[in-house]
Design a protein around this motif. Structure first.
Motif, PDB file in Angstrom:
ATOM      1  N   HIS A 130       0.812  -1.223   0.000  1.00 29.28           N
ATOM      2  CA  HIS A 130       0.000   0.000   0.000  1.00 29.28           C
ATOM      3  C   HIS A 130       0.846   1.274   0.000  1.00 29.28           C
ATOM      4  CE1 HIS A 130      -2.200  -3.268   2.072  1.00 29.28           C
ATOM      5  NE2 HIS A 130      -3.248  -2.820   1.412  1.00 29.28           N
ATOM      6  N   ALA A 131       1.879   1.295  -0.863  1.00 35.18           N
ATOM      7  CA  ALA A 131       2.856   2.397  -0.835  1.00 35.18           C
ATOM      8  C   ALA A 131       2.222   3.750  -1.124  1.00 35.18           C
ATOM      9  CB  ALA A 131       3.972   2.103  -1.839  1.00 35.18           C
ATOM     10  N   LEU A 191      -3.232   8.108  17.567  1.00 34.12           N
ATOM     11  CA  LEU A 191      -3.392   6.658  17.552  1.00 34.12           C
ATOM     12  C   LEU A 191      -4.796   6.327  17.083  1.00 34.12           C
ATOM     13  CD1 LEU A 191      -2.274   3.831  18.378  1.00 34.12           C
ATOM     14  CD2 LEU A 191      -3.329   4.215  20.602  1.00 34.12           C
ATOM     15  N   ILE A 192      -4.889   5.409  16.171  1.00 31.59           N
ATOM     16  CA  ILE A 192      -6.159   5.005  15.587  1.00 31.59           C
ATOM     17  C   ILE A 192      -6.236   3.490  15.684  1.00 31.59           C
ATOM     18  CG2 ILE A 192      -7.150   4.586  13.280  1.00 31.59           C
ATOM     19  CD1 ILE A 192      -7.921   7.264  14.113  1.00 31.59           C
ATOM     20  N   TYR A 201       2.445   2.733   5.451  1.00 32.63           N
ATOM     21  CA  TYR A 201       3.284   3.793   4.858  1.00 32.63           C
ATOM     22  C   TYR A 201       2.856   5.163   5.378  1.00 32.63           C
ATOM     23  CZ  TYR A 201       5.045   0.318   1.528  1.00 32.63           C
ATOM     24  OH  TYR A 201       5.632  -0.780   0.955  1.00 32.63           O
ATOM     25  N   PHE A 202       1.566   5.326   5.610  1.00 33.29           N
ATOM     26  CA  PHE A 202       1.048   6.583   6.164  1.00 33.29           C
ATOM     27  C   PHE A 202       1.616   6.779   7.567  1.00 33.29           C
ATOM     28  CE2 PHE A 202      -1.919   9.426   8.206  1.00 33.29           C
ATOM     29  CZ  PHE A 202      -2.388  10.264   7.207  1.00 33.29           C
ATOM     30  N   GLU A 203       1.570   5.707   8.347  1.00 36.81           N
ATOM     31  CA  GLU A 203       2.082   5.725   9.722  1.00 36.81           C
ATOM     32  C   GLU A 203       3.569   6.084   9.742  1.00 36.81           C
ATOM     33  OE1 GLU A 203       0.923   2.259  11.919  1.00 36.81           O
ATOM     34  OE2 GLU A 203       2.725   2.279  13.144  1.00 36.81           O
ATOM     35  N   TYR A 206       3.954   9.862   8.407  1.00 37.45           N
ATOM     36  CA  TYR A 206       3.307  11.003   9.065  1.00 37.45           C
ATOM     37  C   TYR A 206       3.167  10.861  10.577  1.00 37.45           C
ATOM     38  CZ  TYR A 206       2.159  11.972   4.211  1.00 37.45           C
ATOM     39  OH  TYR A 206       2.247  12.199   2.868  1.00 37.45           O
ATOM     40  N   GLY A 207       3.496   9.678  11.122  1.00 32.41           N
ATOM     41  CA  GLY A 207       3.526   9.565  12.571  1.00 32.41           C
ATOM     42  C   GLY A 207       2.180   9.438  13.258  1.00 32.41           C
ATOM     43  N   ILE A 208       1.180   8.885  12.564  1.00 33.72           N
ATOM     44  CA  ILE A 208      -0.043   8.489  13.270  1.00 33.72           C
ATOM     45  C   ILE A 208       0.019   6.979  13.387  1.00 33.72           C
ATOM     46  CG2 ILE A 208      -2.523   8.106  12.968  1.00 33.72           C
ATOM     47  CD1 ILE A 208      -2.958  10.834  12.621  1.00 33.72           C
ATOM     48  N   LYS A 209      -0.187   6.479  14.591  1.00 35.74           N
ATOM     49  CA  LYS A 209      -0.066   5.045  14.765  1.00 35.74           C
ATOM     50  C   LYS A 209      -1.409   4.363  14.536  1.00 35.74           C
ATOM     51  CE  LYS A 209       2.151   1.609  17.587  1.00 35.74           C
ATOM     52  NZ  LYS A 209       2.164   0.822  16.342  1.00 35.74           N
TER      53      LYS A 209
END
Ligand code: ZN
Length: 300
Positions: A130-131, A191-192, A201-203, A206-209
């Motif tokens: 999912h790049a 955190l989600i 790749y989003f995590e 961009y630093g959302i876990k």
């Protein structure tokens, strides 16, 4: 140049008429909707885009039809994601007998290893395909598509380069917007919980876990025991919001919310665009939609 264009140009030249090759579009097949959107943006009027897995489709577990083989046989160019997303493609390409060049959109992107087991129920394998969920990677997709279209249709070079340049500017803006929106979310809230394993790749970028409790993706409607384990995982995660897309029964979603005190977020789109009337008919719409969902779920 498209193969029919050569033939047409020859006839038209014989007849002494102005070349009609501009009217013959490059026939491009993209394996799924997000790639199709990139090709439309880069190819513009010079290409006709056929997408195998359409809006809201699941590319991991797609079953190709005989008409897909026909599309590949007729294609001038084929655009694929790679990284194991389209496990069904090699057989289809063989069966179709196509000789069209293949653009691998993820060429040059460093693949992430997925934390998931070897292969889950949704067809997710060990290499994370999912790049596109990181906008920087989407820019690489666009550059690969631009280069592939130029190679297949050198007469269109100026068009492809200009279209790609404009679209890359929009992606740069999108990337800045994602970063600034996320930086406004308190870091202890980033955190989600989701059943998706599609946001690695989003995590990373961009630093959302994203935490995926075990059992969420295993069944559309989990058993009582499954629900108990989901609820325990969510409580332990301290996540402020949960996105549970595979749980279709709203009573289950309400139960999760009541028992955990965690907010229910909306829908996150990961692997497919929606149709024109939906919330995410283009890649840029998809990223902006997800960003709004995350931001409203995590900001207060
Ligand atoms: Zn996926």
């Amino acid at each position: 140049m498209p193969r029919y264009a050569l033939f047409l140009t020859a006839i038209v030249t014989l007849l002494g008429i102005q070349s009609a090759s501009a009217d013959v579009k490059l026939d491009v097949v993209a394996t799924f909707s997000i790639l199709g959107d990139f090709v439309k943006n880069v190819g513009g009027d010079r290409v006709f885009v056929n997408t195998l897995v359409g809006p809201n489709g699941n590319t991991h577990v797609y079953t190709p039809s005989p008409s897909d083989a026909k599309k590949l046989a007729d294609a001038n160019v084929i655009v694929v994601n790679g990284l194991g997303l389209e496990g069904w493609l090699d057989r289809l390409i063989k069966a179709s007998g196509t000789k069209a060049p293949i653009i691998v959109a993820t060429d040059g992107i460093k693949p992430r290893e997925s934390a998931a087991k070897a292969s889950d129920d949704e067809g997710h394998g060990r290499t994370d395909p999912h790049a596109w969920q990181a906008v920087a990677n989407a820019k690489t997709y666009v550059e690969n598509i631009r280069n592939g279209l130029v190679a297949a249709d050198p007469e269109g070079r100026a068009t492809y380069e200009e279209n790609a340049r404009k679209y890359l500017v929009r992606l740069d803006q999108l990337d800045r917007d994602v970063r600034s929106t996320i930086s406004a979310i308190p870091s202890d809230k980033r955190l989600i919980v989701t059943n998706h394993r599609a946001f690695g790749y989003f995590e990373q970028e961009y630093g959302i876990k994203f935490a995926s409790p075990q059992g969420v993706s295993a069944e559309a409607e989990p058993s009582a025991k499954g629900m108990a384990s989901i609820i325990t995982s969510i409580r332990q995660s301290n996540a402020p919001a949960v996105f549970l897309e595979n749980i279709t029964d709203p009573r289950l979603v309400e139960q999760v919310a009541t028992e955990t005190g965690v907010k229910i977020g909306g829908t996150l789109y990961s692997d497919a665009l929606t149709d024109e009337k939906g919330e995410a008919p283009t890649y840029i719409d998809l990223v902006r939609h997800n960003l709004r969902q995350l931001s409203s779920a995590l900001s207060n």
